[in-house]
Design an enzyme around this catalytic site. Structure first.
Site, PDB file in Angstrom:
ATOM      1  N   ASP A 248      -0.954 -12.148  15.169  1.00 24.81           N
ATOM      2  CA  ASP A 248      -0.921 -11.895  16.629  1.00 24.81           C
ATOM      3  C   ASP A 248       0.486 -11.705  17.208  1.00 24.81           C
ATOM      4  O   ASP A 248       0.747 -12.158  18.345  1.00 24.81           O
ATOM      5  CB  ASP A 248      -1.633 -13.024  17.382  1.00 24.81           C
ATOM      6  CG  ASP A 248      -3.098 -13.150  17.022  1.00 24.81           C
ATOM      7  OD1 ASP A 248      -3.568 -12.408  16.140  1.00 24.81           O
ATOM      8  OD2 ASP A 248      -3.773 -14.002  17.615  1.00 24.81           O
TER       9      ASP A 248
ATOM     10  N   GLU B   3      -5.239 -10.405  18.237  1.00 17.85           N
ATOM     11  CA  GLU B   3      -6.342 -10.945  19.050  1.00 17.85           C
ATOM     12  C   GLU B   3      -6.678  -9.935  20.139  1.00 17.85           C
ATOM     13  O   GLU B   3      -5.768  -9.460  20.836  1.00 17.85           O
ATOM     14  CB  GLU B   3      -5.938 -12.280  19.699  1.00 17.85           C
ATOM     15  CG  GLU B   3      -7.083 -12.853  20.541  1.00 17.85           C
ATOM     16  CD  GLU B   3      -6.755 -14.190  21.206  1.00 17.85           C
ATOM     17  OE1 GLU B   3      -5.721 -14.791  20.894  1.00 17.85           O
ATOM     18  OE2 GLU B   3      -7.573 -14.606  22.058  1.00 17.85           O
TER      19      GLU B   3
ATOM     20  N   LYS C 224      -9.311  -9.307  15.726  1.00 15.66           N
ATOM     21  CA  LYS C 224     -10.177 -10.489  15.794  1.00 15.66           C
ATOM     22  C   LYS C 224     -10.477 -10.839  17.249  1.00 15.66           C
ATOM     23  O   LYS C 224      -9.593 -10.772  18.098  1.00 15.66           O
ATOM     24  CB  LYS C 224      -9.502 -11.673  15.086  1.00 15.66           C
ATOM     25  CG  LYS C 224      -8.193 -12.131  15.702  1.00 15.66           C
ATOM     26  CD  LYS C 224      -7.524 -13.158  14.798  1.00 15.66           C
ATOM     27  CE  LYS C 224      -6.223 -13.669  15.340  1.00 15.66           C
ATOM     28  NZ  LYS C 224      -6.289 -14.432  16.579  1.00 15.66           N
TER      29      LYS C 224
ATOM     30  N   CYS D 208      -3.631 -19.778  17.614  1.00 20.57           N
ATOM     31  CA  CYS D 208      -4.167 -18.890  16.570  1.00 20.57           C
ATOM     32  C   CYS D 208      -3.618 -19.208  15.183  1.00 20.57           C
ATOM     33  O   CYS D 208      -4.322 -19.036  14.188  1.00 20.57           O
ATOM     34  CB  CYS D 208      -3.921 -17.439  16.955  1.00 20.57           C
ATOM     35  SG  CYS D 208      -4.928 -16.984  18.386  1.00 20.57           S
TER      36      CYS D 208
HETATM   37  C1  C5J Z   1      -2.841 -16.818  20.169  1.00 21.49           C
HETATM   38  C2  C5J Z   1      -3.473 -17.480  22.395  1.00 21.49           C
HETATM   39  N1  C5J Z   1      -2.618 -15.730  19.441  1.00 21.49           N
HETATM   40  N2  C5J Z   1      -2.506 -18.385  22.497  1.00 21.49           N
HETATM   41  N3  C5J Z   1      -3.556 -16.657  21.327  1.00 21.49           N
HETATM   42  O1  C5J Z   1      -2.399 -17.894  19.836  1.00 21.49           O
HETATM   43  O2  C5J Z   1      -4.277 -17.352  23.277  1.00 21.49           O
END
Ligand code: C5J
Length: 229
Positions: free
Chosen positions: A26, A74, A131, A164
């Site tokens: 991400d 994400e 994802k 994540c």
């Molecule tokens: C991730 C989030 N990638 N913090 N997403 O950690 O919402």
């Protein structure tokens, strides 16, 4: 099988380069870059930005050593059909998932903010897993791709440490993968979550995995490169 060792805590991790992959989680503009969704929510993106250069060095070394490299992002389909209503409602945000944000529709696939930062763009042949959740294994074909490649060890980089990254490490650990998390290549908006997130991974004999850093791992990968040359 050629066994090598990464310096790590709670103890050195043995690995075989043939069955080791670098996972970049991400590293999307909306989370990492100034002017993105993360900053719009009031977060300081500096700790996330600081992961970019060490991650770039690890990527370079991993590619030179011939390791499999795989990315996640994400986000959701433009019609948001894969976004749970609970996720869309969470936080009562004035501008949330699917809304027009500073870098396009927030966490929607195909939008500028949803894509990987310029410095870490994937190369041809490096899969990107889109994802819908925090975990990289949930509702994706990541496990299938890793199993088909015979991957057993994951070098983990990305954001955010406690969300994540943690969810993915826990999912991977339960599936029998060994994860080594690079402390300067994972980032959180919250310093206390960064510290505790890393401590939790390596506690109790490495209950979720190992913790190391970019320079130790790059040194090992560069030696592999010389062996292979
Ligand atoms: C991730 C989030 N990638 N913090 N997403 O950690 O919402």
């Amino acid at each position: 099988m050629a066994t090598h060792t990464f310096p790590a805590e709670p103890y050195p991790l043995e690995f075989d380069p043939e069955s080791t992959a670098l996972l970049v989680i991400d590293m999307q503009r909306d989370f990492v870059n100034p002017g993105g969704f993360g900053e719009m929510l009031g977060n300081d993106v500096t700790p996330l930005r600081s992961t970019v250069e060490p991650t770039r060095r690890v990527l370079e070394a991993a590619r030179a050593a011939g390791l499999f490299v795989i990315y996640t992002r994400e986000g959701h389909r433009p019609d948001l059909a894969d976004a749970p209503p609970t996720k869309l409602a969470r936080g009562h945000l004035a501008c949330g998932i699917g809304d027009q944000g500073p870098m396009g529709r927030v966490l929607v696939r195909g939008e500028y903010g949803h894509d990987i930062v310029d410095e870490l763009q994937p190369q041809e042949g490096e899969p990107i897993i889109d994802k819908p959740g925090k975990g990289s294994f949930y509702a994706t074909d990541l496990e299938l791709i890793l199993r088909n490649r015979g991957i057993k060890t994951l070098i983990i980089t990305g954001v955010t440490t406690e969300v994540c990254v943690h969810t993915t490490v826990r999912e991977a650990n339960d599936r029998g993968f060994e994860c080594i998390v690079l402390e300067d290549c994972v980032g959180s908006y919250f310093p206390e979550f960064q510290e505790m997130g890393l401590r939790m991974i390596k506690a109790q004999g490495g209950i979720f995995g190992w913790v190391s850093n970019s320079s130790d791992v790059v040194s090992v990968l560069q030696r592999l490169e010389k062996v292979a040359a």
